[in-house]
Motif scaffolding. Sequence first.
Motif, short mmCIF file in Angstrom:
data_model
loop_
_atom_site.label_atom_id
_atom_site.label_comp_id
_atom_site.label_asym_id
_atom_site.label_seq_id
_atom_site.Cartn_x
_atom_site.Cartn_y
_atom_site.Cartn_z
N THR A 183 0.85 -1.19 0.00
CA THR A 183 0.00 0.00 0.00
C THR A 183 0.88 1.23 0.00
O THR A 183 1.98 1.22 0.57
N ASN A 189 -0.29 4.00 1.29
CA ASN A 189 -0.78 4.73 2.45
C ASN A 189 0.15 4.44 3.62
O ASN A 189 0.17 3.31 4.13
N GLU A 192 -10.86 1.27 -2.35
CA GLU A 192 -10.33 2.62 -2.60
C GLU A 192 -8.84 2.71 -2.29
O GLU A 192 -8.11 3.49 -2.90
N GLU A 193 -8.38 1.91 -1.32
CA GLU A 193 -6.94 1.91 -1.01
C GLU A 193 -6.15 1.36 -2.19
O GLU A 193 -5.05 1.84 -2.47
N THR A 225 -7.03 1.60 -5.37
CA THR A 225 -7.04 2.68 -6.37
C THR A 225 -6.01 3.74 -6.04
O THR A 225 -5.27 4.22 -6.92
N TYR A 226 -5.92 4.10 -4.76
CA TYR A 226 -4.95 5.11 -4.33
C TYR A 226 -3.52 4.64 -4.60
O TYR A 226 -2.68 5.40 -5.12
N SER A 227 -3.22 3.39 -4.26
CA SER A 227 -1.87 2.86 -4.47
C SER A 227 -1.51 2.83 -5.95
O SER A 227 -0.38 3.16 -6.34
N GLN A 281 -2.67 4.81 -8.27
CA GLN A 281 -2.45 6.19 -8.72
C GLN A 281 -1.09 6.72 -8.27
O GLN A 281 -0.38 7.36 -9.06
N GLU A 282 -0.73 6.45 -7.03
CA GLU A 282 0.55 6.97 -6.51
C GLU A 282 1.75 6.29 -7.16
O GLU A 282 2.74 6.95 -7.48
#
Length: 437
Positions: free
Chosen positions: A150, A152, A196-197, A199-201, A203-204
């Motif tokens: 992740t 995050n 959603e986590e 998707t965030y990973s 994108q980053e």
Amino acid sequence: MAVKIKSVVPHSPAARHFIKADSKLISVNGHEIRDVLDYQFYIDDDVLELLIEKPNGHRRTVKLKNCGGETGLEFETYLMDKQRSCANNCIFCFIDQMPEGLRDTLYFKDDDARLSFLFGNYITLTNLGEKDIDRIIEMHISPVNISVHTMNPELRVKMMKNNRAGKVLGYIKKLADAGIRLNTQLVLCPGYNDGEELTYSLQELGKLYPAVQSIAAVPVGLTCYRSGLEKLNPFTKEQSLDVISRIDSYNSEFLCYNNTNIAFAADEFYLNAGLPMPECERYGDFVQLENGVGMWSLLKSEFENALSDLPEGYALQKERRITMATGVAAYELIKYIASKTEEKVKNIHINVVKIENHLFGKTITVAGLLCGKDIADGLNGIKLYDELLIPAVTLRHEGDLFLDDMSVDELSEKLGVKVTPVESDGYVLLEKILNNN
């Protein structure tokens, strides 16, 4: 720091200069040698000056010319020192879920960056400091394979139970900015780093393209030995569909700007979701093959191409009956391969047997984690005829032992049939099926 020389290859450059075993290598061209990375990096020069310390403590400088990166020095281990263990306590760690009684090496938690560079192992970066990252950049060691899980920071600390886990995510950007190519993996756990986590990973990590050249999403492996561990559930069909949907959605956007895919779902997600496997073109150069990404599609494509090379009406001179054993995950693919072979080739009969995993539990379906006893038990009472083909991934790297330390010869003796391990290569597989050795 000095590294001890275990032996010297006869007639090698080092032997011709009378370097002996039990001496120590201090430096190469003035650079201190701490481990295999230093050694391999600095011996590439045309002229080498080795500072050698004899067992009696006397030091001398040896000049070698035109070695081509081969000095003839051999060391205690390929790392030159001890392998570095993992400092994390991940909630999904497979080793924490293993039964007792297996060989000791299977319980070692590896997180050694040098093995990533040498053999493609994935590392978490939590064992590394700024100096280690600077050395990677200086030597331009590439690619580096990273278990990210992740992007995050707080969630990474929670999942890996290591307070450094979030902070070291900054190393990824530092490596990327320096032009180091990175392959990344996300071991997904339902309710933690999916949704959603995920998707965030994506994108980053995608922001760091082209340094980040691939992102693999792999489902958590859960054995039947999770007593006392954090509660985790396997992916449902709906959750698997969501993972694939998010990756496809991200890739669609990514393709518009970069003309390539960067994120890949492991084959297990497609099997669990009941979806057909993507075509080979989806996977590019198959850089995440070792993560179970694209293995099904590649093997199927290779086999179909190999089979198409056979002339119409191809027949074996002598009738051949074989059995092919595989894990639950690959069963339908191997059945397809067997069926297509029987359609094209005369005088061959193939029986495909699905082997369930009892060593780790039925939730583990990949062939690579089958042991010898499970294969033997799964074939008990089945007529095996001429030969038994098994996936070579069931054996350790030396190619001789299963996870339970049973050898291929022992399995063969137990079953009373020749046992042939076969690499995951469609052309080799057809050769072994037809007995074209």
